[in-house]
Design an enzyme around this catalytic site. Structure first.
Site, PDB file in Angstrom:
ATOM      1  N   ASP A  83      68.441  48.622  -1.429  1.00 43.87           N
ATOM      2  CA  ASP A  83      68.250  48.987  -0.027  1.00 43.87           C
ATOM      3  C   ASP A  83      69.478  48.645   0.814  1.00 43.87           C
ATOM      4  O   ASP A  83      70.171  47.646   0.563  1.00 43.87           O
ATOM      5  CB  ASP A  83      67.022  48.238   0.505  1.00 43.87           C
ATOM      6  CG  ASP A  83      66.613  48.678   1.896  1.00 43.87           C
ATOM      7  OD1 ASP A  83      66.713  49.886   2.187  1.00 43.87           O
ATOM      8  OD2 ASP A  83      66.177  47.815   2.686  1.00 43.87           O
ATOM      9  N   HIS A  84      69.747  49.452   1.822  1.00 45.12           N
ATOM     10  CA  HIS A  84      70.746  49.164   2.864  1.00 45.12           C
ATOM     11  C   HIS A  84      72.070  48.636   2.331  1.00 45.12           C
ATOM     12  O   HIS A  84      72.570  47.608   2.803  1.00 45.12           O
ATOM     13  CB  HIS A  84      70.180  48.138   3.857  1.00 45.12           C
ATOM     14  CG  HIS A  84      69.408  48.754   4.965  1.00 45.12           C
ATOM     15  ND1 HIS A  84      69.961  49.602   5.899  1.00 45.12           N
ATOM     16  CD2 HIS A  84      68.107  48.659   5.283  1.00 45.12           C
ATOM     17  CE1 HIS A  84      69.028  49.992   6.747  1.00 45.12           C
ATOM     18  NE2 HIS A  84      67.882  49.442   6.391  1.00 45.12           N
ATOM     19  N   ASP A 105      74.128  53.010   3.082  1.00 47.11           N
ATOM     20  CA  ASP A 105      73.924  52.943   4.525  1.00 47.11           C
ATOM     21  C   ASP A 105      75.268  53.091   5.238  1.00 47.11           C
ATOM     22  O   ASP A 105      76.019  52.134   5.389  1.00 47.11           O
ATOM     23  CB  ASP A 105      73.262  51.619   4.907  1.00 47.11           C
ATOM     24  CG  ASP A 105      72.970  51.517   6.405  1.00 47.11           C
ATOM     25  OD1 ASP A 105      73.325  52.468   7.145  1.00 47.11           O
ATOM     26  OD2 ASP A 105      72.397  50.497   6.829  1.00 47.11           O
ATOM     27  N   HIS A 181      63.926  47.099  12.856  1.00 47.24           N
ATOM     28  CA  HIS A 181      63.912  46.167  11.732  1.00 47.24           C
ATOM     29  C   HIS A 181      63.447  44.788  12.190  1.00 47.24           C
ATOM     30  O   HIS A 181      63.833  44.302  13.257  1.00 47.24           O
ATOM     31  CB  HIS A 181      65.324  46.007  11.140  1.00 47.24           C
ATOM     32  CG  HIS A 181      65.783  47.176  10.334  1.00 47.24           C
ATOM     33  ND1 HIS A 181      66.995  47.779  10.521  1.00 47.24           N
ATOM     34  CD2 HIS A 181      65.188  47.850   9.324  1.00 47.24           C
ATOM     35  CE1 HIS A 181      67.142  48.768   9.666  1.00 47.24           C
ATOM     36  NE2 HIS A 181      66.052  48.832   8.926  1.00 47.24           N
ATOM     37  N   THR A 212      57.166  47.333   9.478  1.00 50.16           N
ATOM     38  CA  THR A 212      56.290  46.213   9.839  1.00 50.16           C
ATOM     39  C   THR A 212      55.791  46.334  11.271  1.00 50.16           C
ATOM     40  O   THR A 212      54.651  45.983  11.568  1.00 50.16           O
ATOM     41  CB  THR A 212      57.028  44.874   9.640  1.00 50.16           C
ATOM     42  OG1 THR A 212      57.265  44.693   8.242  1.00 50.16           O
ATOM     43  CG2 THR A 212      56.192  43.697  10.131  1.00 50.16           C
ATOM     44  N   ASN A 231      59.406  51.724   4.538  1.00 52.39           N
ATOM     45  CA  ASN A 231      59.951  50.412   4.179  1.00 52.39           C
ATOM     46  C   ASN A 231      59.177  49.299   4.888  1.00 52.39           C
ATOM     47  O   ASN A 231      58.988  49.353   6.108  1.00 52.39           O
ATOM     48  CB  ASN A 231      61.418  50.316   4.591  1.00 52.39           C
ATOM     49  CG  ASN A 231      62.332  51.118   3.703  1.00 52.39           C
ATOM     50  OD1 ASN A 231      61.893  52.009   2.974  1.00 52.39           O
ATOM     51  ND2 ASN A 231      63.611  50.810   3.737  1.00 52.39           N
ATOM     52  N   GLY A 233      59.094  44.966   4.869  1.00 56.53           N
ATOM     53  CA  GLY A 233      59.683  43.746   4.329  1.00 56.53           C
ATOM     54  C   GLY A 233      59.331  42.497   5.100  1.00 56.53           C
ATOM     55  O   GLY A 233      58.914  41.489   4.536  1.00 56.53           O
TER      56      GLY A 233
END
Length: 280
Positions: A83-84, A105, A181, A212, A231, A233
């Site tokens: 990821d990222h 990214d 994020h 989230t 996504n 996390g």
């Protein structure tokens, strides 16, 4: 059981009546069995994503071997995703280790440079049957030590998304449509009309980062508007750390460490099951 790429995982998910697949950040190896328990209980395929920080901490090969072993023993179709990542060399390391999906990214770059670098990654990935995620627009908040201030948030435009997908041929595109994020104490405001327009114009699976902070209602709506990968996390990390703080505080120094971690892993399994239920 071999690990699968994103396209394979999405197809299996849709066959099982899911509209989207959750991609869950793994923060430490102790969490890993909890992810597979959630997948089995919900009859969902599993996508596990790793930050470059976690990959460097645990080692790329250890992650691949551990995920492969559990995927086979638990009979869960699984994808392992980097990821990222902003470092093409690290992406190549992940590919060679056995990751089946990667994200370059380049959202911090100009669109021309972002397209050029993403295209390099796509060309590296195609012969290995590895899927590639790109990102266009700047999503606010912070993740794995990288932060985007509110004034630097850039909402993805339809025109740029069409150009990016056409010129890079990415398998999925992360878009900035109002999520943040690391948000777990507030509510993200998704721009649903923009999301729908990008989906229709590109015809490409879209990725929602900052999952989230999205309400259940918005999440259910987003997965009908073109979001095929979500996504998540921060929420797992918050629950895991919170449980560990409680159990370690109450524990004795000669207690088995597993006693401190079992409640934390149970909390993580519950978070995954709740999120997966939103993707139907």
């Amino acid at each position: 059981m071999s690990l699968l790429n994103f396209n394979d995982i999405l197809r299996i998910a849709q066959e099982r009546q899911f509209k989207a697949i959750g991609s869950f950040n793994l923060h430490c190896i102790e969490m890993l069995p909890a992810y597979f328990r959630a997948a089995k209980k919900t009859n969902s395929p599993l996508m596990i994503q790793i930050s470059t920080g976690t990959a460097q901490y645990l080692g790329y090969k250890l992650l691949v071997d551990s995920v492969c072993s559990l995927a086979e023993s638990e009979n869960v179709p699984t994808c392992l995703h980097l990821d990222h990542c902003t470092d093409i060399n690290a992406i190549e390391t992940a590919m060679n280790a056995g990751f089946t999906s990667v994200m370059y990214d380049g959202s911090h770059l100009s669109i021309d440079d972002n397209i050029a670098n993403t295209r390099i990654v796509v060309e590296m990935a195609r012969p290995k049957n590895i899927t590639v995620e790109g990102e266009l627009g700047a999503i606010g908040g912070s993740e794995d030590g990288k932060a985007v201030a509110d004034e630097d948030i850039t909402i993805t435009t339809v025109e740029d998304a069409v150009r990016f997908v056409h010129e890079t041929q990415v398998d999925m595109l992360a878009v900035s449509v109002g999520t943040v994020h690391g948000l777990y104490t507030g509510k993200a405001q998704i721009r649903h009309e923009r999301l729908t327009a990008i989906s229709k114009a590109t015809g490409t699976p879209l990725v929602l980062h900052g999952g989230t902070g999205v309400s259940d209602e918005d999440m259910r709506l987003a997965v009908t508007e073109g979001i095929n990968k979500v996504n998540v996390g921060t929420e797992m990390n918050v629950q895991w750390v919170g449980q560990c703080k409680t159990t370690f505080e109450k524990g004795k120094v000669n207690d088995s460490v597993r006693k401190f971690l079992i409640p934390a892993n149970e909390a993580v399994t519950q978070v995954l099951m709740e999120k997966i239920a939103l993707f139907k």
